[in-house]
Design a protein around this motif. Sequence first.
Motif, mmCIF file in Angstrom:
data_model
loop_
_atom_site.group_PDB
_atom_site.id
_atom_site.type_symbol
_atom_site.label_atom_id
_atom_site.label_comp_id
_atom_site.label_asym_id
_atom_site.label_seq_id
_atom_site.Cartn_x
_atom_site.Cartn_y
_atom_site.Cartn_z
ATOM 1 N N LEU A 179 -26.160 8.047 -31.397
ATOM 2 C CA LEU A 179 -25.303 6.958 -30.941
ATOM 3 C C LEU A 179 -26.129 5.695 -30.707
ATOM 4 O O LEU A 179 -25.686 4.586 -31.049
ATOM 5 C CB LEU A 179 -24.583 7.357 -29.660
ATOM 6 N N CYS A 180 -27.321 5.847 -30.155
ATOM 7 C CA CYS A 180 -28.178 4.681 -29.911
ATOM 8 C C CYS A 180 -28.497 3.956 -31.208
ATOM 9 O O CYS A 180 -28.493 2.722 -31.260
ATOM 10 C CB CYS A 180 -29.465 5.113 -29.212
ATOM 11 N N ARG A 181 -28.797 4.722 -32.256
ATOM 12 C CA ARG A 181 -29.100 4.098 -33.554
ATOM 13 C C ARG A 181 -27.896 3.321 -34.082
ATOM 14 O O ARG A 181 -28.043 2.298 -34.746
ATOM 15 C CB ARG A 181 -29.525 5.155 -34.571
ATOM 16 N N ARG A 182 -26.698 3.814 -33.779
ATOM 17 C CA ARG A 182 -25.504 3.156 -34.295
ATOM 18 C C ARG A 182 -25.154 1.878 -33.534
ATOM 19 O O ARG A 182 -24.605 0.943 -34.122
ATOM 20 C CB ARG A 182 -24.320 4.134 -34.233
ATOM 21 N N VAL A 183 -25.436 1.852 -32.228
ATOM 22 C CA VAL A 183 -25.006 0.701 -31.428
ATOM 23 C C VAL A 183 -26.073 -0.387 -31.340
ATOM 24 O O VAL A 183 -25.741 -1.542 -31.022
ATOM 25 C CB VAL A 183 -24.599 1.135 -30.001
ATOM 26 N N ALA A 246 -19.635 -8.544 -31.629
ATOM 27 C CA ALA A 246 -20.617 -7.468 -31.559
ATOM 28 C C ALA A 246 -21.301 -7.437 -30.200
ATOM 29 O O ALA A 246 -21.521 -6.365 -29.619
ATOM 30 C CB ALA A 246 -21.651 -7.629 -32.669
ATOM 31 N N PHE A 247 -21.627 -8.625 -29.670
ATOM 32 C CA PHE A 247 -22.279 -8.681 -28.356
ATOM 33 C C PHE A 247 -21.338 -8.169 -27.274
ATOM 34 O O PHE A 247 -21.744 -7.439 -26.364
ATOM 35 C CB PHE A 247 -22.701 -10.118 -28.046
ATOM 36 N N GLY A 248 -20.066 -8.555 -27.371
ATOM 37 C CA GLY A 248 -19.090 -8.049 -26.414
ATOM 38 C C GLY A 248 -18.944 -6.545 -26.498
ATOM 39 O O GLY A 248 -18.879 -5.850 -25.471
ATOM 40 N N ALA A 249 -18.920 -6.008 -27.726
ATOM 41 C CA ALA A 249 -18.801 -4.565 -27.902
ATOM 42 C C ALA A 249 -20.008 -3.845 -27.311
ATOM 43 O O ALA A 249 -19.865 -2.793 -26.665
ATOM 44 C CB ALA A 249 -18.655 -4.230 -29.387
ATOM 45 N N PHE A 250 -21.217 -4.408 -27.514
ATOM 46 C CA PHE A 250 -22.408 -3.761 -26.954
ATOM 47 C C PHE A 250 -22.391 -3.812 -25.427
ATOM 48 O O PHE A 250 -22.882 -2.897 -24.766
ATOM 49 C CB PHE A 250 -23.678 -4.425 -27.486
ATOM 50 N N SER A 251 -21.825 -4.869 -24.860
ATOM 51 C CA SER A 251 -21.705 -4.931 -23.404
ATOM 52 C C SER A 251 -20.825 -3.805 -22.881
ATOM 53 O O SER A 251 -21.098 -3.229 -21.821
ATOM 54 C CB SER A 251 -21.137 -6.288 -22.979
ATOM 55 N N PHE A 252 -19.770 -3.456 -23.628
ATOM 56 C CA PHE A 252 -18.939 -2.318 -23.239
ATOM 57 C C PHE A 252 -19.729 -1.008 -23.337
ATOM 58 O O PHE A 252 -19.558 -0.105 -22.506
ATOM 59 C CB PHE A 252 -17.685 -2.246 -24.112
#
Length: 270
Positions: A179-183, A246-252
């Motif tokens: 999951l880390c590699r994907r996000v 993308a930045f918003g998604a990573f914040s989630f």
Amino acid sequence: MRDLIELAARVGYGARGFVYLSVGVLILLASVDLIGGAVGTKGALDWLAQRPLGRVWALLIGLGLAAFVMWRLLQAVFDADHEGLSLNGMGRRLSQLFSGLSYAALAVAAFGLMAGAPADPAGDGVAQSQARAAAVLALPLGQWLLVAAGLAIFGVGVSNIVKACREDFTEYLACSKRLCRRVAPLARAGHVARGLAYLPLAGLVVLAGLDERASEVTSFGSALEAVERQPAGPWILAAAALGFVAFGAFSFIEARFRRIRPPRELKSPL
């Protein structure tokens, strides 16, 4: 107390994600001419405040951002992430402090919108920016202070791009390696988008200082609109919008999986 701190931090990351996701969506709509123009974080809050239940949105976002500011202060002052006193650690903590201050200003703006959103959010943002620039130009050496402010904005943009290239964004995530590699690409794309978006505004502020004309200063959203008017501008704006999303998604992702380690004692190691 530790559980409350962890909850507040996760709520804060979620609020940041919601703001940047909103910015990205609004910029994307502007790039295809479905709304009037591009906006920044403050403009996104203004837009939301004009929707149904706008004051409720302003209150919830303001509270969420206030929680994030609290977490940033714990990171910067009380070393919640155990960065230490090395040069690299102090650099990260200083960055967290400035981040906290910027989100504090955004939280104050969100609470201010509970009294009512401006009739013209875009025009109001430009007017405020020009008023601040005029106040700076009125100071001794104001011309060079405004140039310095523009260079500082440029530095923020470049630092985001450098961070996108060098940072290990999965270091603080408690998730599987898969999951880390994907996000991780979401974080890199988001920081590149944030960095590049600051550059047009930085250039306009520097030029305003050199020309000693506050009228050349504009808002974040208006600077992006200037980019849109260039050849291939709508495509560039759409790419920036996807980066903000993308930045918003990573914040989630951070709201769910980030390791939150509240300080054992609220005592600064400094």
